[in-house]
Scaffold this active site. Structure first.
Site, PDB file in Angstrom:
ATOM      1  N   ASP A 177       4.725  60.587  45.130  1.00 29.91           N
ATOM      2  CA  ASP A 177       3.631  60.102  45.998  1.00 29.91           C
ATOM      3  C   ASP A 177       2.788  61.239  46.566  1.00 29.91           C
ATOM      4  O   ASP A 177       1.588  61.086  46.804  1.00 29.91           O
ATOM      5  CB  ASP A 177       4.149  59.178  47.115  1.00 29.91           C
ATOM      6  CG  ASP A 177       5.277  59.781  47.940  1.00 29.91           C
ATOM      7  OD1 ASP A 177       5.714  60.904  47.636  1.00 29.91           O
ATOM      8  OD2 ASP A 177       5.732  59.107  48.890  1.00 29.91           O
ATOM      9  N   SER A 189       8.887  57.983  44.324  1.00 28.90           N
ATOM     10  CA  SER A 189       8.890  58.966  45.410  1.00 28.90           C
ATOM     11  C   SER A 189      10.297  59.387  45.826  1.00 28.90           C
ATOM     12  O   SER A 189      10.725  59.158  46.964  1.00 28.90           O
ATOM     13  CB  SER A 189       8.107  58.410  46.589  1.00 28.90           C
ATOM     14  OG  SER A 189       6.831  58.054  46.136  1.00 28.90           O
ATOM     15  N   ARG A 226      18.517  63.073  43.171  1.00 25.01           N
ATOM     16  CA  ARG A 226      19.302  62.351  44.194  1.00 25.01           C
ATOM     17  C   ARG A 226      18.414  61.269  44.785  1.00 25.01           C
ATOM     18  O   ARG A 226      17.182  61.345  44.725  1.00 25.01           O
ATOM     19  CB  ARG A 226      19.778  63.302  45.301  1.00 25.01           C
ATOM     20  CG  ARG A 226      18.646  63.972  46.042  1.00 25.01           C
ATOM     21  CD  ARG A 226      19.065  64.860  47.199  1.00 25.01           C
ATOM     22  NE  ARG A 226      17.883  65.497  47.764  1.00 25.01           N
ATOM     23  CZ  ARG A 226      17.357  66.624  47.316  1.00 25.01           C
ATOM     24  NH1 ARG A 226      17.930  67.277  46.316  1.00 25.01           N
ATOM     25  NH2 ARG A 226      16.261  67.123  47.864  1.00 25.01           N
TER      26      ARG A 226
HETATM   27  C1  GLC Z   1      11.350  61.654  50.263  1.00 20.07           C
HETATM   28  C2  GLC Z   1      11.383  61.838  48.773  1.00 20.07           C
HETATM   29  C3  GLC Z   1      10.118  62.475  48.277  1.00 20.07           C
HETATM   30  C4  GLC Z   1       8.921  61.699  48.760  1.00 20.07           C
HETATM   31  C5  GLC Z   1       8.972  61.585  50.273  1.00 20.07           C
HETATM   32  C6  GLC Z   1       7.814  60.792  50.809  1.00 20.07           C
HETATM   33  O1  GLC Z   1      11.379  62.881  50.849  1.00 20.07           O
HETATM   34  O2  GLC Z   1      12.487  62.617  48.417  1.00 20.07           O
HETATM   35  O3  GLC Z   1      10.114  62.532  46.881  1.00 20.07           O
HETATM   36  O4  GLC Z   1       7.771  62.331  48.350  1.00 20.07           O
HETATM   37  O5  GLC Z   1      10.174  60.959  50.650  1.00 20.07           O
HETATM   38  O6  GLC Z   1       7.801  59.504  50.356  1.00 20.07           O
END
Ligand code: GLC
Length: 715
Positions: free
Chosen positions: A396, A343, A358
């Site tokens: 996610d 995520s 990143r």
């Molecule tokens: C952050 C991450 C993203 C993820 C979100 C929720 O924003 O960059 O990829 O989906 O957190 O976990």
């Protein structure tokens, strides 16, 4: 027996019974013995004139004063001075006899005064009773007079409310309606300051609409080119499930403070069975120099999970591995397909390929940026010789979208999966024609759709429309990624607690307001003074967990007792006053409400982008959400709906068509579903997976290990 005892004993009943009241005027007895003799030539002080029997209160009072002074007050009083007795002569004679028999004079002198005291007392009592009968409220006034004494230990309670109905209609032992917090009586400087700060977190209907317009603009910008603030990442997932999918899959989830390993059995009837284990990620691995340690740790957890929950499968694999020279030793179906929920923002190149753009949410491992995270994990899995293939790379939000679609009621497929937890993000189904930037690699073009991972946490990094209080500025400046994830820093659980903490620290430092400090115990409703422990995390970055905000907002007990308890436990704030907890509640509510209304901007804009509201249908527009904030922050979803109804192009009727439902376990079920899609793609692919594994094994035997950044499989 002493003379005293003798004189005071009551012997024959007849002697002791009171004689009939003498109504004749009283006069000094002419033949009184010396003891009772009045000498008019004596000094005035010694000249005592007997008062007549009391006929009024004042004369009774005079009589009382006279006898008191006569007996106790005046040491110079001549015992020879006597008074006319109010008793009949016979009784007086009896008294005199006793006196002459050396009875202590005090008895003789006091005996007549009793009658006056009795009369006086009875009269007084009657008067008091009459007064009480007519002046019921006076009683309370008296009690207040006495209890307001500074040293009084009695606390006066307010007068009870008198119910018109003397019969208790409701036998409920507890109130059935939630109690309402008491409003502070006066606007103290603390109340005023709280209001001023709360107003800074207002996010009006106009703000919401401006936010939606800008969100739509940045969404479409992200569909046109790379390098925009909203990444709009194509995921290579071209459809959503319908609940009939079947199979056993593995899934792992890296995305916050924990790492989860699960095996999911999809039953094909919208239900599933899920087994999982969870472990906290050591802090030193989250901010390490190289990614290898982190991914080795993850692979180890997968091995542990297989040994614990799939022992038979694991043992069989070890046996087959030992017969690797026989081509039959490997069977495709013996390999677990694993969905890797990762995520963080990843530039995807295929269903199981993607390079890290990143880190977010406090992770910072510079060496991993730009590398294929699936390959990093596969390399560590292979080093442990596990029967696992990383088949799908899943955000996610994509997992949430898939899980919601698999389990959601009715035939409606889900439009959007969103996370409002530690971080925030959304993935939605976009028409491929709208994706103008190039989408390289294999994918199923037949559906005409592709799931887009928006990475909306970075919406409006340039702050065109986002609200920006001094607290937002301070939080961003001190974060590991200033200027990035600006939307997430105003919406998600990782940051909301920190905003509230910065507000509180500011208020605590302000000498003009009394937050968590009292001048003295009288200003604290717990009759104590508030104390912040020296080790309190209130003064440490990230020291206030957002879950405390949920507790504060939910606590409507009259004393805010749950919140007080948590303040003590989590922040070492002892004996917070009602005003303190009220201020804490209001600030938490304001920061949470702003977050919910911002969340509505993202959801509302995505619904408008899909064009579904203009389709002639009354089908619900389904949205799956997950995350601690949307699950636990009181009324988060209701506040979203309220803001959705205020959006131009949605309105109350459109808001009613939008169905927001919790989709739990997206990172498990959703990842399994995408692994299933990936397995289907493998079968259609030019090279079958069995061959890939054979090649891989041959390479390993030859000592040629795959290098990091390259995939170990063919698809
Ligand atoms: C952050 C991450 C993203 C993820 C979100 C929720 O924003 O960059 O990829 O989906 O957190 O976990």
């Amino acid at each position: 027996m002493s003379d005293w005892e003798d004189a005071t004993r009551c012997t024959p009943a007849a002697e002791c019974s009171p004689p009939p009241l003498n109504t004749a005027p009283l006069a000094a007895s002419p033949d009184a013995p010396d003891l009772y003799h009045v000498d008019p030539t004596n000094s005035p002080a010694k000249l005592a004139v007997a008062p007549s029997p009391p006929t009024t209160l004042s004369s009774a009072f005079k009589a009382w004063r006279f006898f008191s002074a006569r007996a106790d007050d005046d040491p110079d009083l001549d015992p020879s001075i006597t008074t006319a007795s109010p008793f009949p002569a016979a009784v007086d004679d009896h008294h005199r006899r006793q006196k002459t028999q050396k009875t202590p004079s005090i008895v003789a002198v006091h005996r007549p005064t009793l009658t006056f005291i009795h009369v006086f007392s009875v009269t007084f009592l009657i008067l008091v009773l009459v007064a009480q009968l007519f002046l019921t409220d006076v009683k309370f006034q008296y009690s207040r007079i006495f209890t307001s004494h500074p040293f009084s230990r009695t606390v006066s309670s307010p007068p009870a409310f008198v119910l018109d109905d003397s019969v208790c209609e409701s036998p409920q032992p507890f109130p059935t309606a939630p109690p309402v917090s008491r409003a502070p009586a006066m606007e103290s400087p603390l109340v005023q300051e709280t209001k001023r700060i709360v107003a800074q977190f207002d996010y009006t209907g106009t703000d919401v609409n401006n936010g939606v317009k800008e969100f739509l603009r940045q969404m479409n910008e992200g569909l046109q080119k790379d390098g925009t603030s909203m990444s709009q990442i194509p995921t290579y997932v071209t459809g959503v499930p319908n609940g009939t999918e079947k199979g056993l899959y593995l899934a792992v989830d890296l995305g916050g403070t924990n790492f989860r390993v699960c095996s999911i059995h999809l039953n094909g009837d919208t239900t599933f069975n899920l087994t999982y284990s969870k472990v906290a990620i050591p802090k030193e691995l989250m901010v390490a120099k190289t990614a290898q340690e982190l991914f080795a740790f993850l692979a180890k957890q997968i091995e542990q999970f297989l040994k614990t929950h799939h022992e038979d499968h694991f043992e069989a694999h070890i046996r087959r591995r030992n017969t690797i020279s026989t081509p039959d030793g490997f069977r495709d179906e013996h390999i677990f397909r694993l969905g890797f929920t990762f995520s963080f923002p990843v530039q995807q190149f295929g269903i199981n390929k993607g390079t890290l753009i990143r880190w977010t949410k406090g992770f910072d491992i510079p060496d991993a940026v730009g590398k294929d995270v699936c390959a990093l994990l596969q390399q560590e899995i292979d080093l442990l010789h596990l029967p696992v293939k990383v088949a799908a790379l899943v955000n996610d939000t994509v997992g949430t979208l898939m899980a919601r679609s698999y389990t959601s009621p009715g035939k409606t497929s889900t439009l959007l999966g969103a996370i409002f937890g530690t971080g925030t993000n959304g993935a939605y189904v976009e028409k491929v024609v709208n994706i103008q930037k190039s989408v390289d690699g294999e994918y199923d073009k037949s559906t005409g759709d592709m799931v887009i991972n928006t990475e909306w946490g970075s919406f409006d990094n340039q702050l065109n429309v986002l609200p920006n209080t001094s607290y937002d500025i301070e939080l961003d400046k001190k974060s590991v990624n200033p200027g990035i994830q600006m939307f997430e820093k105003r919406v998600s659980g990782m940051f909301l607690g920190e905003i509230v903490r910065l507000v509180l620290v500011d208020m605590v430092k302000n000498p003009n307001i009394a937050l968590f400090k009292d001048d003295n115990s009288s200003t604290n409703d717990w009759r104590s003074t508030t104390n912040i422990g020296s080790g309190s995390s209130l003064h440490k970055q990230w020291g206030l967990d957002s879950s405390l905000m949920s507790i504060a907002v939910a606590d409507n007990t009259p004393e805010h007792s749950t919140l007080r308890m948590q303040l003590e436990k989590e922040l070492q704030v002892d004996s917070a006053s009602f005003e303190d907890t009220q201020a804490f509640k209001e600030i938490s509510y304001a920061v949470g409400r702003r977050a919910a209304r911002l969340a509505a901007v993202a959801l509302g804009a995505t619904v408008l982008q899909s064009g579904k509201l203009s389709e002639a249908s009354d089908e619900p527009i389904d949205i799956g959400v997950d995350g601690s904030l949307v699950e636990h922050y009181p009324f988060f979803r209701d506040m979203i709906y309220e803001a959705l109804a205020a959006i131009d192009g949605i309105g109350p009727a459109g808001a009613q068509r939008i169905r927001i439902g919790i989709a739990k376990d997206g990172s498990g079920v959703g990842a399994a579903l995408i692994a299933l899609v990936a397995a289907g793609m493998e079968k259609k692919g030019p090279v079958d997976y069995l061959n890939a594994v054979r090649n891989n094994a041959a390479q390993k035997l030859a000592g040629v290990l795959p290098t990091v950044g390259e995939t170990t499989t063919l698809s």
